[in-house]
Motif scaffolding. Structure first.
Motif, mmCIF file in Angstrom:
data_model
loop_
_atom_site.group_PDB
_atom_site.id
_atom_site.type_symbol
_atom_site.label_atom_id
_atom_site.label_comp_id
_atom_site.label_asym_id
_atom_site.label_seq_id
_atom_site.Cartn_x
_atom_site.Cartn_y
_atom_site.Cartn_z
ATOM 1 N N VAL A 244 12.836 58.900 23.909
ATOM 2 C CA VAL A 244 13.701 60.074 23.977
ATOM 3 C C VAL A 244 14.736 59.858 25.075
ATOM 4 N N THR A 245 15.835 60.573 24.967
ATOM 5 C CA THR A 245 16.844 60.592 26.023
ATOM 6 C C THR A 245 16.534 61.741 26.975
ATOM 7 N N PRO A 246 17.235 61.849 28.119
ATOM 8 C CA PRO A 246 17.040 63.022 28.975
ATOM 9 C C PRO A 246 17.248 64.334 28.231
ATOM 10 N N MET A 247 18.302 64.419 27.402
ATOM 11 C CA MET A 247 18.551 65.642 26.641
ATOM 12 C C MET A 247 17.578 65.809 25.479
ATOM 13 N N GLY A 248 16.924 64.724 25.094
ATOM 14 C CA GLY A 248 15.988 64.787 23.983
ATOM 15 C C GLY A 248 14.547 65.004 24.404
ATOM 16 N N LYS A 249 14.313 65.120 25.700
ATOM 17 C CA LYS A 249 12.934 65.290 26.176
ATOM 18 C C LYS A 249 12.351 66.579 25.613
ATOM 19 N N SER A 250 11.172 66.478 25.048
ATOM 20 C CA SER A 250 10.405 67.521 24.344
ATOM 21 C C SER A 250 10.782 67.608 22.866
ATOM 22 N N PRO A 257 0.586 58.676 20.255
ATOM 23 C CA PRO A 257 0.360 57.287 20.676
ATOM 24 C C PRO A 257 1.583 56.398 20.491
ATOM 25 N N ARG A 258 2.622 56.901 19.813
ATOM 26 C CA ARG A 258 3.832 56.115 19.624
ATOM 27 C C ARG A 258 4.949 56.525 20.580
ATOM 28 N N PHE A 259 4.697 57.497 21.460
ATOM 29 C CA PHE A 259 5.715 57.864 22.456
ATOM 30 C C PHE A 259 5.847 56.737 23.468
ATOM 31 N N SER A 260 7.084 56.267 23.679
ATOM 32 C CA SER A 260 7.306 55.058 24.460
ATOM 33 C C SER A 260 8.183 55.258 25.686
ATOM 34 N N GLY A 261 8.496 56.509 26.036
ATOM 35 C CA GLY A 261 9.199 56.753 27.286
ATOM 36 C C GLY A 261 10.591 57.324 27.120
ATOM 37 N N VAL A 262 11.257 57.512 28.271
ATOM 38 C CA VAL A 262 12.600 58.084 28.330
ATOM 39 C C VAL A 262 13.600 56.949 28.530
ATOM 40 N N VAL A 264 17.285 55.840 29.422
ATOM 41 C CA VAL A 264 18.519 56.297 30.088
ATOM 42 C C VAL A 264 19.349 55.081 30.474
ATOM 43 N N GLY A 265 19.452 54.138 29.564
ATOM 44 C CA GLY A 265 20.226 52.950 29.870
ATOM 45 C C GLY A 265 19.671 52.221 31.076
ATOM 46 N N ALA A 266 20.552 51.868 31.996
ATOM 47 C CA ALA A 266 20.163 51.107 33.187
ATOM 48 C C ALA A 266 19.231 51.880 34.102
ATOM 49 N N LEU A 267 19.142 53.195 33.935
ATOM 50 C CA LEU A 267 18.276 54.009 34.792
ATOM 51 C C LEU A 267 16.867 54.126 34.235
ATOM 52 N N SER A 268 16.596 53.507 33.100
ATOM 53 C CA SER A 268 15.268 53.560 32.495
ATOM 54 C C SER A 268 14.267 52.752 33.317
ATOM 55 N N LYS A 269 12.985 53.054 33.114
ATOM 56 C CA LYS A 269 11.953 52.177 33.662
ATOM 57 C C LYS A 269 12.160 50.787 33.050
ATOM 58 N N PRO A 270 11.988 49.715 33.835
ATOM 59 C CA PRO A 270 12.308 48.365 33.343
ATOM 60 C C PRO A 270 11.640 48.014 32.015
ATOM 61 N N ASP A 271 10.360 48.372 31.837
ATOM 62 C CA ASP A 271 9.701 48.001 30.577
ATOM 63 C C ASP A 271 10.203 48.835 29.405
ATOM 64 N N VAL A 272 10.602 50.075 29.664
ATOM 65 C CA VAL A 272 11.201 50.909 28.618
ATOM 66 C C VAL A 272 12.552 50.328 28.205
#
Length: 567
Positions: A244-250, A257-262, A264-272
Motif C-alpha cells: 500500500v501507499t501512504p494514502m492507501g493505508k487501510s 498473509p499477503r500484506f507486504s508493507g508500505v 513510499v519509493g526511496a523512503l520505503s523499508k529497504p526490503d519492501v
C-alpha cells in the motif's frame, strides 16, 4: 402532501442516499432553507463553529459514509469553506456544498447587498467554485430544480468529488411535486465501452498469467471509489503480494498473509523497496502519485509492465483506455482468472512488515516517536477509524500495523494543516450513525491543533466521544525538518492543553490525560475503561521537539531540495 418545498426536497434527497448530518454555519441567506431540516426524519444539523471546520468535517464524514453535505451562506460563508472543499476535490471525496444565495430579483437588479464585492457581480463566487468542484449550478427555474438537484447528487456521489449548488433565498419555499421523491436517484456507474473493456481485460489477464514476480500496489482511490472488496478478491484469486501507499493505508487488510508493507519509493523499508521494485508486473490500483505519497517522486520500477486502474480510465503500459472504470473492470478480471491456470508460487513477504512487534520488548523510558507508532498497533482494534494530521503523525503512523477493519483518514495530497481535527469530528458523526461503539482516534500536532481547535466544541455539542491524541513537540516539527530548524516562524504560542476541554464541554463528560513515558502509555492502553469510547478524551503526548519519524526526516530533506529548485 402533493407538493413540498424545494428545501425539503433537497434534504430528503440527501437523506435518501445515506447522509444523516448536515454540516455548516447559518447565515441570513440560508436561514429559511435551514428551517426545513427538521421536516426530514433522522436528519440533524451539526452546527459547526465555522465554515472551514464544517468543510473539513464533511470531508471526514464522507470518507466513512460515502457522501456528505455542507450548507453555508453566500459570499463570506462559502469562501470560508473553499479550502476544505478544494481538499475534498483533490482527494476524491464526494460532497455537496449548498449555498444560500440572494433572491433572483436582487441579482437581476444588481442590488448593492452585503456579502457582495459591491460590483454587481453575483456569479463570481460560483465561478470560483467551478474550479474545485465537478459541477456548479444555481437554481433558476423551480420547474427544473428537482432534476438539477438529483443530477448534482448523483454526480458527486458517483465520481467522488464535490458539487456546488446555489439556492436563492426566494426558492427555498417554492413548491415541487412530492411524488418525485418516490423515484430513487440512480447511483450506478455508467457502463464501460464494451470493446475497449474486453481488450483491456484480455491484456491484463495475459500479463497476470505470464508474470513470474508480480505484485499489487493499492493507493487512495481504491478506498475512495469503493473497490477494497475487489482488491481482496483479486488477492484471493492470485495470491500476489500486496503493498500500500501512504494514502492507501487501510485500503487493504494488513492481517492478510499477503500484506507486504508500505511502499513510499526511496523512503520505503529497504526490503519492501527491493521486493516491489524488482517485480516484473505491477497492478497499481487507485493511484494518486503525489510527492508525499511517492517519497518525493522516487518510484523506481525495474519493469515497464505496469497496469493502472483508475476511476475514469485504465492503462496498460502506454495504452490508455479512457472511460474504462476500474470498479467494473476489476470484477470482470477476477471472474476471468477463475478460467485460467495460474502457476504463480507465492513469495515470502518482507521481514520488516513485522518490525512493529519489537515494541513489546520496550518497557520503560521516555516516550518517543518510534515507540508511539509501533505501540499503537496493539491499541487499535477492528472497526476503529484512525485520523492522522499532516506532519509527524501522518508519517509516523505508517509504522503502525492496522488490524483488519480499521479505516485510515489522512490528507496526504492536499495537506492542509489543521484538517485532521475537524475531519475526525466529522468521522465521529458518521461513526455514531453506524455504530456507537466505533472508536475515532485522532493524532495531531500541537501546532496543527491551534488552527481548528473550535471543532472540539462541535463534538461536545453533539455528545461525540473521539480520542484526541495531541503530540506536544513545541511547534511545527515537519516545517522545522524541511527548513528553519530553529526559526522563530516555526514556533507556536504554548497552550495549557488541560484547560481546552474545560472551556468547550458545557456539562458534558470529558477526560484530560498527559503521557510522557513508556510506562504511562502502557498503563493507559491496558486500562479497560480507557478502551471504551464513553467520553471525549484529550491525551497530551510529551515528545522531544526534534524527535521525528525517520521517513519524515528523509522526506523533509527531499522536499527542501524540490522547494529550492535544485532537484
Amino acid at each position: 402532501m402533493s407538493t413540498i418545498s424545494l428545501a425539503t426536497y433537497i434534504f430528503w434527497r440527501i437523506k435518501q442516499i445515506g447522509v444523516d448530518t448536515i454540516f455548516g454555519v447559518p447565515g441570513d441567506f440560508n436561514l429559511s432553507f435551514l428551517d426545513h431540516i427538521d421536516e426530514v426524519d433522522g436528519l440533524r444539523w451539526a452546527g459547526n463553529a465555522n465554515e472551514l471546520n464544517a468543510a473539513y468535517s464533511a470531508d471526514g464524514y464522507s470518507r466513512i459514509k460515502g457522501f456528505a453535505a455542507i450548507c453555508t451562506t453566500f459570499g463570506v460563508g462559502e469562501l470560508s469553506a473553499t479550502n476544505g472543499v478544494a481538499g475534498a476535490y483533490a482527494e476524491h471525496v464526494g460532497l455537496i456544498h449548498i449555498v444560500g444565495g440572494p433572491t433572483v430579483n436582487a441579482e437581476e437588479h444588481k442590488l448593492l447587498l452585503h456579502h457582495t464585492l459591491a460590483n454587481g457581480k453575483f456569479n463570481i463566487f460560483k465561478d470560483m467554485s467551478k474550479n474545485i468542484t465537478v459541477k456548479a449550478v444555481s437554481i433558476e427555474d423551480i420547474a427544473t430544480a428537482p432534476a438539477v438537484v438529483d443530477d448534482l447528487i448523483r454526480t458527486g456521489y458517483v465520481y467522488k468529488r464535490p458539487v456546488y449548488l446555489v439556492v436563492p433565498s426566494n426558492f427555498s419555499e417554492a413548491q415541487v411535486p412530492a411524488s418525485l421523491l418516490r423515484r430513487p436517484i440512480d447511483l450506478s456507474l455508467p457502463p464501460n465501452e464494451p470493446l475497449a473493456e474486453k481488450e483491456f481485460i484480455e491484456h491484463v489477464i495475459k500479463k497476470i498469467v505470464r508474470a513470474k514476480n508480480p505484485c499489487i500496489l493499492v493507493d487512495a482511490c481504491a478506498a475512495r471509489h469503493d473497490v477494497k472488496n475487489s482488491v481482496e478478491a483479486l488477492v484471493k484469486a492470485t495470491q500476489f503480494p500486496v503493498y500500500v501507499t501512504p494514502m492507501g493505508k487501510s485500503a487493504f487488510n494488513e492481517d492478510s498473509p499477503r500484506f507486504s508493507g508500505v511502499y513510499v519509493g526511496a523512503l520505503s523499508k529497504p526490503d519492501v523497496k527491493e521486493s516491489l521494485e524488482n517485480s516484473d508486473l505491477i497492478l497499481s490500483i487507485g493511484g494518486l502519485l503525489s510527492d508525499y505519497n511517492t517519497g518525493a517522486f522516487t518510484y523506481h520500477y525495474h519493469t515497464t509492465n505496469v497496469v493502472e486502474f483508475h476511476s475514469d480510465f485504465c492503462k496498460v503500459r502506454s495504452a490508455v483506455y479512457m472511460g474504462i472504470q476500474m470498479q467494473t473492470a476489476l470484477s470482470k478480471i477476477i471472474r476471468g482468472l477463475a478460467e485460467v491456470d495460474l502457476k504463480y508460487t507465492p513469495t515470502p513477504i518482507p521481514a520488516s512488515v513485522s518490525e512493529y512487534k519489537s515494541v513489546q520488548q520496550i518497557t520503560s523510558g521516555k516516550l518517543t516517536q518510534q515507540y508511539l507508532w509501533y505501540k499503537l498497533s496493539y491499541f487499535l482494534r477492528a472497526g476503529d477509524i484512525v485520523v492522522a494530521e499532516t506532519g509527524t503523525s501522518s508519517f509516523g503512523i505508517l509504522q503502525a500495523h492496522y488490524p483488519a477493519g480499521v479505516t485510515a483518514i489522512s490528507q496526504v495530497l492536499w495537506g492542509s494543516i489543521g484538517y485532521a481535527l475537524p475531519s475526525s469530528i466529522g468521522a465521529a458523526f458518521a461513526a455514531e450513525e453506524i455504530d456507537r461503539s466505533k472508536r475515532v482516534i485522532l493524532f495531531i500536532g500541537d501546532g496543527s491543533l491551534q488552527l481548528t481547535v473550535q471543532a472540539i466544541s462541535d463534538a461536545f455539542r453533539q455528545h461525540l466521544h473521539p480520542y484526541l491524541f495531541v503530540l506536544n513537540n513545541k511547534g511545527y516539527t515537519i516545517e522545522k525538518m524541511i527548513h528553519g530548524l530553529h526559526a522563530e516562524y516555526n514556533n507556536i504560542q504554548p497552550w495549557d492543553h488541560k484547560k481546552i476541554l474545560e472551556l468547550f464541554h458545557y456539562k458534558d463528560d470529558y477526560e484530560y490525560l498527559k503521557v510522557g513515558t513508556v510506562e504511562e502509555m502502557n498503563k493507559l492502553y491496558k486500562d479497560p475503561e480507557f478502551n471504551k469510547p464513553t467520553k471525549l478524551r484529550l491525551i497530551e503526548l510529551m515528545l522531544d521537539e526534534f524527535d521525528a519519524p525517520k521517513n519524515l526526516i528523509e522526506q523533509a530533506r527531499l522536499s527542501e531540495i524540490i522547494n529550492s529548485g535544485k532537484e
